[in-house]
Design an enzyme around this catalytic site. Structure first.
Site, PDB file in Angstrom:
ATOM      1  N   HIS B 123       0.867  -1.182   0.000  1.00 25.57           N
ATOM      2  CA  HIS B 123       0.000   0.000   0.000  1.00 25.57           C
ATOM      3  C   HIS B 123       0.905   1.235   0.000  1.00 25.57           C
ATOM      4  O   HIS B 123       2.027   1.184   0.499  1.00 25.57           O
ATOM      5  CB  HIS B 123      -0.818  -0.064   1.294  1.00 25.57           C
ATOM      6  CG  HIS B 123      -1.923   0.929   1.404  1.00 25.57           C
ATOM      7  ND1 HIS B 123      -1.710   2.211   1.841  1.00 25.57           N
ATOM      8  CD2 HIS B 123      -3.257   0.812   1.172  1.00 25.57           C
ATOM      9  CE1 HIS B 123      -2.868   2.853   1.873  1.00 25.57           C
ATOM     10  NE2 HIS B 123      -3.823   2.025   1.467  1.00 25.57           N
ATOM     11  N   ASP B 199       3.124  -4.549   7.947  1.00 19.05           N
ATOM     12  CA  ASP B 199       1.918  -3.738   7.783  1.00 19.05           C
ATOM     13  C   ASP B 199       0.732  -4.662   8.055  1.00 19.05           C
ATOM     14  O   ASP B 199       0.394  -5.520   7.233  1.00 19.05           O
ATOM     15  CB  ASP B 199       1.868  -3.175   6.358  1.00 19.05           C
ATOM     16  CG  ASP B 199       0.566  -2.419   6.072  1.00 19.05           C
ATOM     17  OD1 ASP B 199      -0.366  -2.504   6.886  1.00 19.05           O
ATOM     18  OD2 ASP B 199       0.491  -1.770   5.014  1.00 19.05           O
ATOM     19  N   GLN B 202      -4.496  -4.963   7.046  1.00 20.21           N
ATOM     20  CA  GLN B 202      -5.528  -5.877   6.548  1.00 20.21           C
ATOM     21  C   GLN B 202      -5.587  -7.189   7.324  1.00 20.21           C
ATOM     22  O   GLN B 202      -6.629  -7.839   7.351  1.00 20.21           O
ATOM     23  CB  GLN B 202      -5.283  -6.190   5.061  1.00 20.21           C
ATOM     24  CG  GLN B 202      -5.492  -5.002   4.131  1.00 20.21           C
ATOM     25  CD  GLN B 202      -6.930  -4.514   4.097  1.00 20.21           C
ATOM     26  OE1 GLN B 202      -7.870  -5.259   4.401  1.00 20.21           O
ATOM     27  NE2 GLN B 202      -7.108  -3.261   3.756  1.00 20.21           N
ATOM     28  N   LYS B 225     -10.451  -0.245  10.608  1.00 15.20           N
ATOM     29  CA  LYS B 225     -10.718  -1.405   9.766  1.00 15.20           C
ATOM     30  C   LYS B 225     -11.143  -2.622  10.593  1.00 15.20           C
ATOM     31  O   LYS B 225     -11.372  -3.697  10.057  1.00 15.20           O
ATOM     32  CB  LYS B 225      -9.462  -1.765   8.953  1.00 15.20           C
ATOM     33  CG  LYS B 225      -9.123  -0.741   7.876  1.00 15.20           C
ATOM     34  CD  LYS B 225      -7.944  -1.214   7.056  1.00 15.20           C
ATOM     35  CE  LYS B 225      -7.268  -0.094   6.288  1.00 15.20           C
ATOM     36  NZ  LYS B 225      -7.980   0.308   5.081  1.00 15.20           N
ATOM     37  N   CYS B 363      -4.960   2.641  -3.713  1.00 13.87           N
ATOM     38  CA  CYS B 363      -3.750   3.132  -3.021  1.00 13.87           C
ATOM     39  C   CYS B 363      -2.574   2.179  -3.227  1.00 13.87           C
ATOM     40  O   CYS B 363      -1.734   2.004  -2.339  1.00 13.87           O
ATOM     41  CB  CYS B 363      -3.977   3.333  -1.531  1.00 13.87           C
ATOM     42  SG  CYS B 363      -5.249   4.533  -1.174  1.00 13.87           S
TER      43      CYS B 363
HETATM   44  C1  PLP Z   1      -2.421  -2.916   3.540  1.00 14.46           C
HETATM   45  C2  PLP Z   1      -2.754  -1.533   4.000  1.00 14.46           C
HETATM   46  N1  PLP Z   1      -1.819  -0.771   4.554  1.00 14.46           N
HETATM   47  C3  PLP Z   1      -2.074   0.465   5.000  1.00 14.46           C
HETATM   48  C4  PLP Z   1      -3.316   1.029   4.897  1.00 14.46           C
HETATM   49  C5  PLP Z   1      -3.521   2.430   5.359  1.00 14.46           C
HETATM   50  O1  PLP Z   1      -4.386   2.513   6.429  1.00 14.46           O
HETATM   51  P1  PLP Z   1      -4.782   3.932   7.027  1.00 14.46           P
HETATM   52  O2  PLP Z   1      -5.439   4.679   5.918  1.00 14.46           O
HETATM   53  O3  PLP Z   1      -5.717   3.612   8.131  1.00 14.46           O
HETATM   54  O4  PLP Z   1      -3.526   4.579   7.482  1.00 14.46           O
HETATM   55  C6  PLP Z   1      -4.342   0.274   4.318  1.00 14.46           C
HETATM   56  C7  PLP Z   1      -5.693   0.845   4.192  1.00 14.46           C
HETATM   57  O5  PLP Z   1      -6.274   0.954   3.145  1.00 14.46           O
HETATM   58  C8  PLP Z   1      -4.053  -1.018   3.849  1.00 14.46           C
HETATM   59  O6  PLP Z   1      -4.995  -1.764   3.260  1.00 14.46           O
END
Ligand code: PLP
Lengths: 126, 406
Positions: B123, B199, B202, B225, B363
């Site tokens: 991401h 990370d 998810q 989430k 993203c």
């Molecule tokens: C794999 C992953 N990393 C990071 C994020 C970023 O999360 P946040 O927008 O809550 O910082 C997301 C959210 O879409 C994600 O799916």
């Protein structure tokens, strides 16, 4: 929100755009994105005697963003720069004649914003 | 169905809402989840009964607010099996956690010629903060995926060098649904003496995650989430590494003693939490963890698997339905395109059926480029989703074909 926005003309311009392509000796080029969805439009324009002589686009994105820019270029071709500058969002939306939610409005106006940038680039250069 | 989604739905007030006169089919939990009444009530109760600025004074409310905030931290620590609640830093979201690591770890420790190993499925939150390090000559490397959407572990083994100081990998891809073998990747990283970051945005909401078992140095995730409120997230870090790190934000609350020109940092975890904290967020996250624990993370994972299998059967019958990867999609994330229709238009037409899905670049622009796609539509499932909602999705996709004459 409903699928009535996908009028026949919109779908036709999406499937078979008439103003897609490149102008190799363009006087101005502008490119813009819709950062939330990644839709992209690039407009190339050729001017002479204060008139939009030729104008084409390349782009990738949804039916609304891509058909809108195709329709738009058809409108502004052979118009004077002054006419293009005075052409407002409201004028364009009236011509499109579809009901758009705020998010979808961004799709429809991507081409118009890019066009304004192209004209501005040209004017600040000459 | 092993898990009674219908029963859980009753806990979520938003499912009483009708959109276009239809019940909401919310298939976008990978973006953000809906919130149960228990979470909403916990936040309400905090403001109605206990609100004060924690750590600041000694009156009753302040004491309660402090305890509530720190209890939430203990809950998070237990939830991911951290050694101590000192290792739990409250942040806004996964993005912020990654920025703390980029500024307070990488900027302090990496030098020219060092490398950071990432993957092509990351991401933007796990790419963009690291790009800052390029300015000082740190190199970013990206491990590719295999044709089935899994990570190319052989390549990872080849790409890691003695200069690789950080390996940062998503536990679960928000586009592919791929669950990476982070335990194995962590072993490779540690054998190489690299710092290992996961990370968990998810994975943590959808499957059991145990930081001791994974042996990661850092884990980042977002409350929103996983049934919690927005603007509360977690950076887990091993305490010996956190101790040595400089704070990211400086100001109040993160100090022990302030002189005019120098300051002694507070202990962990407060060293990393400048200013009045998000107590409401922590309270909501704590209630969300209670809810998830009651349902059971393994049960949730199984439920999402069942829905994925059902969805693939159903959707594969629809003309023009093209999943990004066929056959591997059992993790509650179904990314696809409809031939002849842009994902934005797909999502728009589905909204008529009150079906909410994600569309666009997710993203993950580098991954999209790797897949040769400009945009994707994504349906994602959570504990409250049902087969009926997938039927509605299928109905909506038929309409997409009708409108676009596919
Ligand atoms: C794999 C992953 N990393 C990071 C994020 C970023 O999360 P946040 O927008 O809550 O910082 C997301 C959210 O879409 C994600 O799916």
């Amino acid at each position: 929100m409903n699928s009535e926005i996908y009028r026949e003309t919109i779908l036709e311009h999406y499937a078979n755009p008439v103003n897609a392509g490149d102008i190799p000796d363009a006087d101005a080029t502008a490119r813009d994105f819709n950062p939330s969805c990644g839709d992209v439009v690039e407009i190339q324009a050729k001017f002479s005697d204060g008139i939009v002589k030729d104008i084409k686009f390349r782009g990738e994105g949804c039916a609304i963003s891509q058909s809108s820019v195709d329709i738009l270029l058809g409108i502004v071709k052979n118009k004077t720069i002054a006419e293009v500058e005075n052409f407002t969002t409201e004028d364009f939306l009236e011509i499109l004649g579809i009901e758009l939610s705020p998010l979808r409005l961004k799709c429809a106006l991507l081409g118009l914003n890019t066009l304004k940038t192209a004209v501005h680039t040209y004017l600040t250069r000459v | 169905m092993s898990l009674n989604a219908e029963k859980f739905r009753e806990d979520f007030p938003i499912f009483k809402r009708k959109i276009n006169n239809r019940p909401l089919a919310f298939l976008d939990s990978a973006s953000t989840s809906q919130k149960p009444q228990q979470v909403i009530d916990a936040i309400k109760d905090y403001y109605e009964q206990h609100n004060a600025n924690p750590h600041r004074s000694i009156y009753t409310l302040c004491d309660e607010a402090t305890q509530i905030y720190e209890k939430a931290r203990e809950k998070v620590a237990k939830f991911i099996n951290a050694k101590s609640d000192k290792e739990i830093i409250f942040v806004r979201n996964t993005n912020e956690a990654m920025n703390i690591l980029a500024y307070s770890y990488a900027m302090e420790n990496l030098k020219e010629g060092d490398e950071i190993l990432l993957t092509i499925m990351e991401h933007h939150a796990n790419i963009v903060p690291w790009q800052m390090l390029q300015k000082r000559g740190v190199k970013l490397k990206f491990v590719d995926i295999n044709d089935d959407g899994t990570l190319n572990l052989n390549q990872l083994n080849e790409m890691i060098t003695k200069n690789t100081k950080i390996v940062s990998v998503t536990h679960k891809s928000n586009v592919l649904g791929t669950v990476n073998n982070v335990k194995e990747i962590g072993r490779i990283a540690h054998d190489n003496e690299s710092i290992f970051i996961v990370d968990g945005a998810q994975a943590v909401p959808n499957m059991p995650v145990d930081v001791k078992d994974l042996d990661c140095d850092f884990l980042a995730f977002s409350g929103h989430k996983m049934l919690g409120p927005m603007n509360i997230g977690v950076l887990y870090g091993k305490s010996d590494i956190l101790e040595k790190m400089e704070p990211f934000m400086r100001g109040s609350d993160m100090i022990k003693e302030v002189q005019l020109t120098e300051t002694v940092w507070n202990d962990l975890p407060w060293k990393f939490e400048a200013g009045t904290p998000n107590v409401e967020g922590a309270v909501g996250l704590s209630a969300a963890i209670d809810y998830l624990s009651k349902v059971g993370l393994s049960e949730i994972q199984k439920h999402e698997e069942e829905l994925s299998v059902y969805a693939m059967e159903k959707l594969n019958e629809i003309k023009g339905f093209k999943p990004v990867f066929n056959g591997t999609l059992k993790n509650g994330v179904i990314s696809f395109n409809m031939v002849g229709t842009h994902s934005h238009d797909v999502a728009y037409i589905l909204d008529e059926f009150a079906v909410a899905i994600r569309s666009g670049h997710m993203c993950c622009q580098p991954l999209m480029r790797r897949l040769g796609m400009q945009s994707i539509a994504r349906a994602s499932f959570y504990l409250y989703n049902t087969k009926e909602e997938i039927d509605t999705l299928a109905e909506g996709l038929e309409k997409v074909n009708q409108v676009f004459k596919v």
